[in-house]
Scaffold this motif. Structure first.
Motif, PDB file in Angstrom:
ATOM      1  N   UNK A   1       4.288  -4.944  -6.114  1.00 22.18           N
ATOM      2  CA  UNK A   1       4.784  -3.673  -5.581  1.00 22.18           C
ATOM      3  C   UNK A   1       5.281  -3.764  -4.147  1.00 22.18           C
ATOM      4  N   UNK A   2       5.171  -4.907  -3.491  1.00 22.14           N
ATOM      5  CA  UNK A   2       5.833  -5.124  -2.201  1.00 22.14           C
ATOM      6  C   UNK A   2       7.337  -4.960  -2.445  1.00 22.14           C
TER       7      UNK A   2
ATOM      8  N   UNK B   1       8.670  -6.624  -5.798  1.00 22.39           N
ATOM      9  CA  UNK B   1       7.932  -7.765  -6.310  1.00 22.39           C
ATOM     10  C   UNK B   1       7.021  -7.337  -7.461  1.00 22.39           C
ATOM     11  N   UNK B   2       7.006  -8.148  -8.509  1.00 22.49           N
ATOM     12  CA  UNK B   2       6.102  -7.931  -9.631  1.00 22.49           C
ATOM     13  C   UNK B   2       4.996  -8.985  -9.622  1.00 22.49           C
ATOM     14  N   UNK B   3       5.392 -10.253  -9.436  1.00 21.77           N
ATOM     15  CA  UNK B   3       4.394 -11.322  -9.371  1.00 21.77           C
ATOM     16  C   UNK B   3       5.001 -12.566  -8.753  1.00 21.77           C
ATOM     17  N   UNK B   4       4.214 -13.257  -7.934  1.00 19.62           N
ATOM     18  CA  UNK B   4       4.540 -14.601  -7.438  1.00 19.62           C
ATOM     19  C   UNK B   4       3.442 -15.535  -7.903  1.00 19.62           C
TER      20      UNK B   4
ATOM     21  N   UNK C   1       0.815  -1.208   0.000  1.00 15.06           N
ATOM     22  CA  UNK C   1       0.000   0.000   0.000  1.00 15.06           C
ATOM     23  C   UNK C   1       0.856   1.270   0.000  1.00 15.06           C
ATOM     24  N   UNK C   2       2.006   1.228   0.677  1.00 16.74           N
ATOM     25  CA  UNK C   2       2.894   2.391   0.674  1.00 16.74           C
ATOM     26  C   UNK C   2       3.578   2.548  -0.681  1.00 16.74           C
ATOM     27  N   UNK C   3       4.040   1.442  -1.244  1.00 18.38           N
ATOM     28  CA  UNK C   3       4.729   1.512  -2.526  1.00 18.38           C
ATOM     29  C   UNK C   3       3.770   1.975  -3.619  1.00 18.38           C
ATOM     30  N   UNK C   4       2.543   1.507  -3.580  1.00 17.57           N
ATOM     31  CA  UNK C   4       1.551   1.924  -4.575  1.00 17.57           C
ATOM     32  C   UNK C   4       1.350   3.437  -4.505  1.00 17.57           C
TER      33      UNK C   4
ATOM     34  N   UNK D   1       1.308   4.590 -14.157  1.00 14.67           N
ATOM     35  CA  UNK D   1       0.056   4.158 -14.786  1.00 14.67           C
ATOM     36  C   UNK D   1       0.303   2.831 -15.490  1.00 14.67           C
ATOM     37  N   UNK D   2      -0.756   2.091 -15.771  1.00 10.89           N
ATOM     38  CA  UNK D   2      -0.727   0.880 -16.597  1.00 10.89           C
ATOM     39  C   UNK D   2       0.239  -0.176 -16.059  1.00 10.89           C
ATOM     40  N   UNK D   3       0.063  -0.520 -14.790  1.00  9.71           N
ATOM     41  CA  UNK D   3       0.882  -1.565 -14.183  1.00  9.71           C
ATOM     42  C   UNK D   3       0.808  -2.874 -14.966  1.00  9.71           C
ATOM     43  N   UNK D   4      -0.355  -3.195 -15.500  1.00 11.16           N
ATOM     44  CA  UNK D   4      -0.563  -4.500 -16.142  1.00 11.16           C
ATOM     45  C   UNK D   4       0.378  -4.724 -17.315  1.00 11.16           C
ATOM     46  N   UNK D   5       0.557  -3.726 -18.191  1.00 14.77           N
ATOM     47  CA  UNK D   5       1.437  -3.927 -19.348  1.00 14.77           C
ATOM     48  C   UNK D   5       2.903  -3.983 -18.918  1.00 14.77           C
ATOM     49  N   UNK D   6       3.224  -3.281 -17.858  1.00 12.47           N
ATOM     50  CA  UNK D   6       4.590  -3.347 -17.316  1.00 12.47           C
ATOM     51  C   UNK D   6       4.876  -4.752 -16.792  1.00 12.47           C
ATOM     52  N   UNK D   7       3.984  -5.279 -15.968  1.00 14.08           N
ATOM     53  CA  UNK D   7       4.184  -6.607 -15.389  1.00 14.08           C
ATOM     54  C   UNK D   7       4.188  -7.692 -16.455  1.00 14.08           C
ATOM     55  N   UNK D   8       3.404  -7.510 -17.517  1.00 13.22           N
ATOM     56  CA  UNK D   8       3.319  -8.521 -18.573  1.00 13.22           C
ATOM     57  C   UNK D   8       4.646  -8.708 -19.306  1.00 13.22           C
ATOM     58  N   UNK D   9       5.528  -7.715 -19.255  1.00 10.52           N
ATOM     59  CA  UNK D   9       6.807  -7.821 -19.972  1.00 10.52           C
ATOM     60  C   UNK D   9       7.712  -8.895 -19.387  1.00 10.52           C
TER      61      UNK D   9
END
Length: 248
Positions: A210-211, A180-183, A31-34, A43-51
């Motif tokens: 974002x943790x 963290x991006x995804x686990x 929540x703090x990092x966000x 903006x657009x976290x989803x396309x960033x993480x998809x890379x």
């Protein structure tokens, strides 16, 4: 963002800086990092993480492992600019990386649109702010040299994933951010922080997107425990973004 939101975000930033000054590291919860990244224009976290789906295998693993994928880029960071540098190798001396150090490692470059992505710019702006504020004025460089790494660590039934195969280590830089991006389908992957005498001074697991953790690389060691799949019949991976800053 309202003035009240901006003031609250600045207070969060100061709190992270105070913790880092006291303990030489800070765990920055999601929540703090966000809030911080949003403040810096994310903006657009989803396309960033998809890379992270488009990373090449790290072929430099001296242990023979093929559990790590990555891309790499370098930037020059100053108060008012983020400039991507010409693609160059990643190098660590064996003093800091006994497993893979001592050679130039040429990784695939981070894709141009990801290097220019609003999330990337927000992360680099935040790290620049933290590093600059926490570095004594007489020691602050006009420009920080930033290295950015996209990592995917994979695990399978017959393959343990090693986020830090070199073990407990320092990176040979000034500051380190791990986000963290995804686990996906992963057990373990716990980060531990140790003082220069080797005593553990902190431990946490980065879980949600974002943790993050911010580390004074001069003053503490860090490492991450191996990961295993929860369900060995499904893909298992741990995606992180790592940013290191050092004087030019």
């Amino acid at each position: 963002m309202t003035k009240a939101d901006a003031d609250l975000t600045k207070a969060v930033l100061k709190g992270i800086e105070a913790t880092t000054q006291e303990r030489f590291f800070a765990h920055i919860p999601v929540e703090q990092m966000y809030a911080l990244l949003e403040y810096y224009g994310m903006t657009d976290w989803e396309s960033f993480a998809a890379s992270w789906q488009r990373l090449g295998v790290d072929v430099y693993m001296a242990d023979g492992g093929r559990y790590r994928r990555r891309r790499h880029a370098t930037f020059a960071l100053s108060e008012n600019s983020i400039i991507r540098k010409k693609h160059q190798p990643h190098y660590q001396s064996r003093d800091y990386n006994t497993l893979n150090g001592g050679i130039e490692r040429w990784f695939d470059p981070i894709e141009k649109r990801i290097g220019e992505h609003p999330v990337m710019k927000a992360v680099l702006s935040l790290v620049n702010r933290l590093a600059t504020d926490l570095t004594p004025e007489t020691e602050r460089p006009e420009t920080w040299h930033a290295e950015v790494h996209q990592f995917r660590i994979e695990a399978a039934r017959e393959m343990i994933g090693q986020p830090t195969p070199e073990g407990l280590h320092r990176d040979g830089v000034d500051w380190v951010l791990v986000m963290m991006v995804q686990r996906e389908n992963v057990a373990n992957g716990t980060t531990s922080i140790h003082d220069l005498q080797g005593a553990e001074v902190g431990s946490f697991t980065l879980t949600g997107p974002m943790d993050a953790a911010f580390v004074n690389d001069h003053m503490v060691y860090h490492g991450v425990t191996p990961i295993q799949p929860i369900d060995p019949n499904r893909p298992a991976f741990r995606d992180v973004l790592v940013v290191t800053l050092r004087h030019q």
